[in-house]
Design a protein around this motif. Structure first.
Motif, PDB file in Angstrom:
ATOM      1  N   THR A 199       0.836  -1.198   0.000  1.00  0.00           N
ATOM      2  CA  THR A 199       0.000   0.000   0.000  1.00  0.00           C
ATOM      3  C   THR A 199       0.869   1.245   0.000  1.00  0.00           C
ATOM      4  N   GLY A 200       0.483   2.235  -0.833  1.00  0.00           N
ATOM      5  CA  GLY A 200       1.168   3.521  -0.866  1.00  0.00           C
ATOM      6  C   GLY A 200       0.340   4.592  -0.173  1.00  0.00           C
ATOM      7  N   HIS A 201       1.027   5.483   0.571  1.00  0.00           N
ATOM      8  CA  HIS A 201       0.359   6.566   1.298  1.00  0.00           C
ATOM      9  C   HIS A 201       1.080   7.880   1.002  1.00  0.00           C
ATOM     10  N   THR A 202       0.323   8.960   0.973  1.00  0.00           N
ATOM     11  CA  THR A 202       0.899  10.300   0.806  1.00  0.00           C
ATOM     12  C   THR A 202       0.488  11.162   1.997  1.00  0.00           C
ATOM     13  N   ASP A 203       1.059  12.358   2.065  1.00  0.00           N
ATOM     14  CA  ASP A 203       0.599  13.303   3.087  1.00  0.00           C
ATOM     15  C   ASP A 203      -0.628  14.048   2.558  1.00  0.00           C
TER      16      ASP A 203
END
Length: 339
Positions: A199-203
């Motif tokens: 899983t990829g997450h950003t701010d």
């Protein structure tokens, strides 16, 4: 001729018929009756002279003689005792922690399986942490890595730092040291059978000017997760071990109080537990959708379409459309105009 004093002697022979009831069959019946009475007296004597436990053992022996040895019931070697005669097996260990007489329910079996799996994940977590400490490549980045156990499985997160990001701003290309981290993790992940969820997450920094639907964080997080997947496969992870790739955007910040913090930019790799993996696999369509063929549509019992049926919604809309004063062709007057 005159009788000279001789008398005729008449012998009468009476033949007696033998009756079948006077044979020896009664002796056999009498012996059977005596034997039955003796058995009854023995049973009554045993019942009167034994306690409840002994009577239960006697009854069990007559029901299943092979299940008893020296007057005692042989414990079942299995965790789940289905009753009946136990199978004799060499070197069969009897569990000391579980009562062999207890029949486990489905919920108890499920809970036990989850506890065993969680214990295995905890051991795996300790092994990975030890390898990170011992690895010259990973140990400098241990402050950017968190390992914990969630409801989905064992989660490994690689987070950004202010002076050490995994990606350049707005880019999905891994930094060289980020690739090194994934290359070093891959051999550890290959040793287990658990499938991986990446899983990829950003701010929460908004990368759009006018429309929220143009926010590129969704696409950016998915592309970064896919870059991590590519690096792991380059290091030896098989495609069959990858369960899913997700882009979460900024919807799941690691620091809830500071959604724009650098630490929210991260890649999460989860070794899925059995329940989570089954949930992902259940999304499959199976053998595919089934369509009604022409032969089935001719069946009298088949459900008929309602598009051209009188009184249906489609029919009502069609009639409204064909009226001269319909709202489709007749523009609103000035008083009704709203644009």
């Amino acid at each position: 001729m005159e009788n000279l004093g001789q008398h005729n002697i008449i012998i009468r022979r009476i033949k007696k018929n033998r009756h079948e009831d006077h044979g020896g069959a009664w002796k056999v019946a009498m012996a059977d009756f005596a034997l039955a009475m003796m058995a009854l007296f023995i049973v009554l004597w045993l019942t009167n002279s034994s306690n409840e436990a002994e009577r239960e053992a006697i009854a069990g022996y007559f029901q299943d003689p092979q299940a008893y040895e020296d007057g005692q019931r042989i414990p079942s070697p299995y965790v789940i005792d289905l009753g009946g005669t136990p199978t004799t097996a060499d070197n069969t260990a009897v569990s000391e922690t579980l009562d062999p007489e207890k029949i486990l329910q489905a919920e108890e079996i499920e809970s036990l399986a989850e506890a065993i799996e969680r214990k295995r994940l905890e051991q795996l977590k300790a092994e990975i942490e030890a390898k990170i400490e011992a690895s010259p490549t990973l140990s400098p980045f241990k402050n950017q890595m968190t390992i914990d156990i969630t409801t989905e499985g064992l989660r490994i997160q690689i987070v950004d730092q202010t002076k050490r990001p995994m990606f350049n701003a707005g880019s999905a290309t891994l930094k060289y040291y980020s690739e090194d981290i994934l290359y070093e993790l891959a051999p550890m992940l290959m040793t287990v059978e658990n499938k991986l969820s990446i899983t990829g997450h950003t701010d929460a920094d908004a990368y759009y000017e006018n429309n929220p639907e143009d926010d590129v964080n969704w696409e950016l997080s998915a592309r970064r997760a896919n870059s991590a997947r590519r690096a792991l496969m380059e290091a030896g992870i098989e495609k069959s071990q990858i369960a899913q790739i997700l882009g979460m955007g900024d919807t799941a910040p690691l620091d809830i109080n500071n959604p724009e913090s650098d630490i929210n930019r991260r890649i999460a790799i989860v070794l899925l537990n059995r329940k989570s993996q089954a949930g992902i696999e259940s999304r499959t369509g199976g053998s595919g959708p089934k369509f009604i063929n022409d032969s089935e549509s001719e069946n009298k019992d088949a459900r008929k379409p309602v598009i051209n049926t009188s009184g249906s919604l489609i029919e009502e809309l069609k009639e409204d459309r064909e009226r001269l004063d319909n709202s489709y062709d007749t523009p609103p007057n000035e008083e009704e105009s709203f644009w």
